[in-house]
Design an enzyme around this catalytic site. Structure first.
Site, PDB file in Angstrom:
ATOM      1  NE  ARG A 169       7.299   0.726   4.690  1.00 45.68           N
ATOM      2  CZ  ARG A 169       6.079   0.192   4.711  1.00 45.68           C
ATOM      3  NH1 ARG A 169       5.899  -1.061   4.334  1.00 45.68           N
ATOM      4  NH2 ARG A 169       5.047   0.899   5.118  1.00 45.68           N
ATOM      5  NE  ARG A 190      -1.565  -2.328   2.932  1.00 45.91           N
ATOM      6  CZ  ARG A 190      -1.721  -3.602   2.596  1.00 45.91           C
ATOM      7  NH1 ARG A 190      -2.777  -4.002   1.955  1.00 45.91           N
ATOM      8  NH2 ARG A 190      -0.803  -4.499   2.927  1.00 45.91           N
ATOM      9  CB  THR A 191       3.467   2.516   2.260  1.00 47.12           C
ATOM     10  OG1 THR A 191       2.729   2.115   3.420  1.00 47.12           O
ATOM     11  CG2 THR A 191       4.123   3.858   2.528  1.00 47.12           C
ATOM     12  CE  LYS A 220      27.333  -2.627  -6.785  1.00 45.49           C
ATOM     13  NZ  LYS A 220      27.563  -1.583  -7.805  1.00 45.49           N
ATOM     14  CG  HIS A 241       3.790   4.075   8.520  1.00 47.31           C
ATOM     15  ND1 HIS A 241       3.913   4.935   7.440  1.00 47.31           N
ATOM     16  CD2 HIS A 241       3.346   2.891   8.008  1.00 47.31           C
ATOM     17  CE1 HIS A 241       3.553   4.286   6.329  1.00 47.31           C
ATOM     18  NE2 HIS A 241       3.210   3.054   6.653  1.00 47.31           N
TER      19      HIS A 241
END
Ligand code: NCD
Length: 288
Positions: free
Chosen positions: A94, A44-45, A73, A122
């Site tokens: 995120r 969703r986000t 890396k 959030h």
């Protein structure tokens, strides 16, 4: 608004301005580039942010797999952020580590939006939650809201609880076993049983036990499945009570709730688009 890393970045007036804006006209963000940097799974986000960008004419770059980037890396989050800030006009990030968005904001010369930092916060999910409460119940101030489930690791709750307090709602908590709100944010918030919450709340905000945050399998097993919201429980609820969930759901809301008028969690997910359109517009409209 500069960065949106924590709910503390927003006053009550700013929150209301975003919710109002989400009901208004789209902005013209053509010529802007939105970067979605997702180091942790999301449905969703990320996709609602990208839809919100596209619907206002912005372009989108980004990744949804940290393994496909130079962090595989050994590049630091700070270096990756500096580079992305040179490509885009806003960075939506995120990350599995609590504090990651704050670290990114500290080195970024474009606005950073925290789309979830580990068990931290959030904030844009909270704006969606507030928008949904306002639309479904007519307001936020004075509403009785029960937060239910994994209150320890659930980052959506860590942003939602202070926001509800700022907006004048009344909060109660129903923690899953061992998963109470972290000290500090729990100040003065009464713990009630699931039955009591169901009987008295205007909003039941249900969350998933955050399996990926547990080091200890036994603690996860003890919490999982302990709190289930089903149609039988809701038979004792207020007639206009609503059920919210940031999703994804595992088993904490039974599917027999889905057809009830109280079930607002899929509307809530859909509200991600207008609310994130408003957030992007407010961050990008006044860019130099
Ligand atoms: C939440 C998250 O990622 O914190 N999902 C979302 O963004 N709607 C909730 C969760 O994963 O349980």
């Amino acid at each position: 608004m500069d960065h949106l890393v924590t709910l503390d970045d927003l006053s009550a007036a700013e929150i209301l301005a975003i919710l109002d804006r989400a009901d208004g006209q789209p902005a013209d963000l053509s010529g802007s580039v939105v970067c979605t940097a997702f180091f942790e799974p999301s449905t969703r986000t990320r996709l609602s942010f990208e839809t919100a960008a596209h619907r206002q004419g912005a372009d989108v770059i980004g990744f949804s797999e940290a393994g496909s980037t130079s962090s595989a890396k050994g590049e630091t989050l700070e270096d990756t952020t500096r580079v992305l800030a040179g490509y885009a006009d806003v960075l939506v990030i995120r990350h599995p580590d609590e504090g990651a968005a704050k670290r990114a904001a500290a080195v970024s010369d474009i606005p950073v939006v925290n789309a979830g930092d580990g068990a931290g916060e959030h904030p844009t999910q909270t704006l969606i939650d507030l928008y949904t409460i306002r639309h479904a119940t007519g307001g936020i101030a004075g509403r009785k809201v029960a937060v239910i489930g994994d209150l320890r690791y659930g980052r959506t709750v860590h942003s939602l609880v202070p926001a509800l307090q700022k907006m004048g709602a009344e909060v109660m908590q129903v923690p899953a076993p061992g998963l109470d709100l972290p000290r500090g944010s729990a100040n003065g918030i009464p713990i009630v049983s699931l039955d009591e919450a169901a009987a008295t709340a205007d909003v039941l905000y249900v969350t998933r036990v955050q399996k990926e945050r547990f080091d200890d399998g036994a603690a996860y097993q003890a919490a999982k499945g302990a709190l289930i919201v089903d149609a039988a429980l809701l038979a004792g609820a207020k007639s206009k009570a609503i059920v919210l969930h940031p999703l994804p759901r595992v088993d904490e809301i039974a599917t027999d709730v889905d057809a009830l008028p109280a079930a607002k969690y899929f509307d809530q997910a859909k509200n991600g688009v207008p609310v994130r359109m408003a957030v992007l517009a407010m961050l990008l409209e006044n860019r130099p």
